[in-house]
Design a protein around this motif. Structure first.
Motif, PDB file in Angstrom:
ATOM      1  N   LEU A 133       0.907  -1.280  -0.111  1.00 34.87           N
ATOM      2  CA  LEU A 133       0.164  -0.050   0.180  1.00 34.87           C
ATOM      3  C   LEU A 133       0.882   1.231  -0.104  1.00 34.87           C
ATOM      4  O   LEU A 133       0.551   2.203  -0.693  1.00 34.87           O
ATOM      5  N   LYS A 134       1.891   1.125   0.847  1.00 32.80           N
ATOM      6  CA  LYS A 134       2.979   2.370   0.784  1.00 32.80           C
ATOM      7  C   LYS A 134       3.707   2.544  -0.546  1.00 32.80           C
ATOM      8  O   LYS A 134       3.712   3.611  -0.906  1.00 32.80           O
ATOM      9  N   ALA A 135       3.766   1.397  -1.210  1.00 30.89           N
ATOM     10  CA  ALA A 135       4.401   1.439  -2.552  1.00 30.89           C
ATOM     11  C   ALA A 135       3.584   2.157  -3.521  1.00 30.89           C
ATOM     12  O   ALA A 135       4.209   2.758  -4.552  1.00 30.89           O
ATOM     13  N   PHE A 136       2.324   2.287  -3.329  1.00 26.90           N
ATOM     14  CA  PHE A 136       1.472   2.606  -4.367  1.00 26.90           C
ATOM     15  C   PHE A 136       1.156   4.265  -3.776  1.00 26.90           C
ATOM     16  O   PHE A 136       0.240   4.469  -3.431  1.00 26.90           O
ATOM     17  N   ASP A 137       2.229   5.057  -4.210  1.00 31.02           N
ATOM     18  CA  ASP A 137       2.226   6.284  -3.781  1.00 31.02           C
ATOM     19  C   ASP A 137       1.226   7.301  -4.673  1.00 31.02           C
ATOM     20  O   ASP A 137       0.690   6.695  -5.505  1.00 31.02           O
ATOM     21  N   ASN A 138       1.414   8.468  -4.534  1.00 29.13           N
ATOM     22  CA  ASN A 138       0.878   9.414  -5.116  1.00 29.13           C
ATOM     23  C   ASN A 138       1.028   9.451  -6.770  1.00 29.13           C
ATOM     24  O   ASN A 138       0.183   9.615  -7.644  1.00 29.13           O
ATOM     25  N   THR A 139       2.503   9.336  -7.137  1.00 32.26           N
ATOM     26  CA  THR A 139       2.797   9.204  -8.485  1.00 32.26           C
ATOM     27  C   THR A 139       2.113   8.083  -9.192  1.00 32.26           C
ATOM     28  O   THR A 139       1.545   8.127 -10.221  1.00 32.26           O
ATOM     29  N   ALA A 140       2.194   6.831  -8.607  1.00 32.50           N
ATOM     30  CA  ALA A 140       1.780   5.635  -9.015  1.00 32.50           C
ATOM     31  C   ALA A 140       0.090   5.688  -9.167  1.00 32.50           C
ATOM     32  O   ALA A 140      -0.796   5.169 -10.029  1.00 32.50           O
ATOM     33  N   LEU A 141      -0.671   6.373  -8.155  1.00 31.41           N
ATOM     34  CA  LEU A 141      -2.169   6.760  -8.045  1.00 31.41           C
ATOM     35  C   LEU A 141      -2.355   7.805  -9.462  1.00 31.41           C
ATOM     36  O   LEU A 141      -3.293   7.302 -10.140  1.00 31.41           O
ATOM     37  N   GLN A 142      -1.631   8.629  -9.641  1.00 27.90           N
ATOM     38  CA  GLN A 142      -1.853   9.281 -10.843  1.00 27.90           C
ATOM     39  C   GLN A 142      -1.364   8.661 -12.122  1.00 27.90           C
ATOM     40  O   GLN A 142      -2.293   8.951 -13.045  1.00 27.90           O
ATOM     41  N   ARG A 143      -0.594   7.753 -12.127  1.00 24.83           N
ATOM     42  CA  ARG A 143      -0.307   6.939 -13.576  1.00 24.83           C
ATOM     43  C   ARG A 143      -1.670   6.297 -13.642  1.00 24.83           C
ATOM     44  O   ARG A 143      -1.835   6.080 -14.761  1.00 24.83           O
ATOM     45  N   ALA A 144      -2.217   5.572 -12.384  1.00 23.57           N
ATOM     46  CA  ALA A 144      -3.184   4.652 -12.724  1.00 23.57           C
ATOM     47  C   ALA A 144      -4.326   5.481 -13.218  1.00 23.57           C
ATOM     48  O   ALA A 144      -5.245   5.025 -14.170  1.00 23.57           O
ATOM     49  N   MET A 145      -4.723   6.364 -13.009  1.00 24.95           N
ATOM     50  CA  MET A 145      -5.732   7.206 -13.341  1.00 24.95           C
ATOM     51  C   MET A 145      -5.637   7.838 -14.572  1.00 24.95           C
ATOM     52  O   MET A 145      -6.765   7.894 -15.376  1.00 24.95           O
ATOM     53  N   GLN A 146      -4.435   8.189 -15.137  1.00 27.43           N
ATOM     54  CA  GLN A 146      -4.099   8.446 -16.471  1.00 27.43           C
ATOM     55  C   GLN A 146      -4.404   7.447 -17.413  1.00 27.43           C
ATOM     56  O   GLN A 146      -4.944   7.701 -18.316  1.00 27.43           O
ATOM     57  N   LEU A 147      -3.917   6.079 -16.903  1.00 25.75           N
ATOM     58  CA  LEU A 147      -4.081   4.995 -17.885  1.00 25.75           C
ATOM     59  C   LEU A 147      -5.598   4.617 -17.706  1.00 25.75           C
ATOM     60  O   LEU A 147      -6.258   4.348 -19.186  1.00 25.75           O
TER      61      LEU A 147
END
Length: 340
Positions: A10-24
């Motif tokens: 959960l910690k590894a899924f940081d804000n950058t990863a979240l933004q990338r997921a939303m972009q995809l």
């Protein structure tokens, strides 16, 4: 998975990863929407969809839909949609068809074969037999020059510029386009067949619409001793006993022939409390509402709901063709039956 490992992930899924997921996610929806628009534009320039609808509309048997892998999953959905909207249809797995299930297909059927490449070996192995039977063949492929497209009586081009998968490998945009085109065929056939809401309900008796459109008043009304009723000459006190015992919050008042002449409810009683001191001197005919709302057992339950909503009442009387009381209906009965 341990709690520690889960927290680390959960910690590894940081804000950058979240933004990338939303972009995809946004890009996926945009790519698939663009793919559907592109197919629409392409199909508007030819008559392939109209010819496919014509073949399916004139089919005397069933529409058999087949595909393998992801196309097989889409084929199952298309067959299910056709069947539920008035076009008899079924899914046949091409591999199983090669080992006996092809016996389900007859010359009266129409066959829809789905393969994006148009070269699925399992499909190609059975289609010559389908053709020899005389069943019309509709192919949905992304390759107009493919073997499957060349075999078909009608080819529906489902080519997409790219898949939504970042690797351009997993079927995503192409399966969305195929599903959408299958829905388009089903809707066109639905209209051509004159399929209506009542027909849909008959094929979905377990669904909410089926319950609403197939449930009659007789299916949910209370009858026999469960129906509260008293004669017009009884006292209000006796009527209150009947209301309490039957638990419907009301009682019908009937004449000697069993025809309802009035109704008295809990609400009427509450309103009386302010102006009547001695109930023992009141006859029910003096305080009842004359000419109560009523329905017939053969009417649809939704009709009763509409009347209750229009006149803001919670109970209704049910009468037969001679206007004799045969049942009673409470709003809770309709709720339990999931009509509302």
């Amino acid at each position: 998975m341990s709690v520690t490992h889960e927290k680390t992930m959960l910690k590894a899924f940081d804000n950058t990863a979240l933004q990338r997921a939303m972009q995809l996610a946004r890009e996926t929806l945009e790519i698939e929407a663009d793919a559907i628009r592109a197919v629409l534009t392409r199909l508007e320039s030819d008559d392939s969809v109209a010819r496919a609808v014509g073949l399916l509309f004139n089919c005397d048997g069933r529409v058999v839909v087949s595909g393998i892998g992801k196309s097989g999953h889409i084929a199952r959905k298309i067959a299910a949609t056709l069947a539920s909207t008035g076009t008899p249809a079924m899914f046949v797995h091409p591999a199983e068809a090669a080992h006996g299930d092809l016996g389900m297909v007859t010359s009266h059927d129409a066959f829809i074969a789905i393969s994006y490449s148009g070269e699925a070996a399992e499909l190609l192995s059975i289609l010559p037999i389908v053709k020899r039977m005389g069943a019309p063949l509709i192919a949905m492929t992304g390759k107009p020059q493919s073997s499957l497209a060349q075999l078909a009586d009608v080819h529906l081009n489902i080519a997409v510029e790219k898949e939504a998968c970042p690797l351009n490998l997993a079927p995503t945009a192409s399966t969305t386009v195929t599903l959408a085109l299958g829905d388009a065929l089903a809707v066109a056939l639905l209209d051509a067949n004159g399929f209506r809401e009542e027909d849909f309900a008959r094929s979905h008796p377990g669904g909410a619409l089926g319950r609403r459109l197939l449930t009659h008043v007789r299916d949910v009304m209370r009858s026999g001793d469960a129906v509260p009723q008293v004669a017009a000459n009884v006292s209000l006190t006796e009527a209150l006993v009947e209301i309490t015992q039957k638990g419907m919050g009301m009682t019908a008042i009937v004449d000697d022939a069993g025809r309802p002449v009035g109704v008295f409810t809990d609400g009427d009683l509450r309103r009386m409390l302010e102006r009547v001191q001695d109930f023992t001197k009141v006859t029910i005919s003096d305080v009842m509402h004359a000419n109560p709302r009523r329905v017939h057992p053969e009417q649809m339950a939704v009709e009763a709901v509409a009347i209750m909503e229009e006149f803001r009442i919670n109970q209704m009387l049910v009468v037969d063709g001679d206007d004799k009381l045969v049942g009673a209906l409470h709003i809770h009965d309709l709720t339990r039956a999931k009509v509302i």
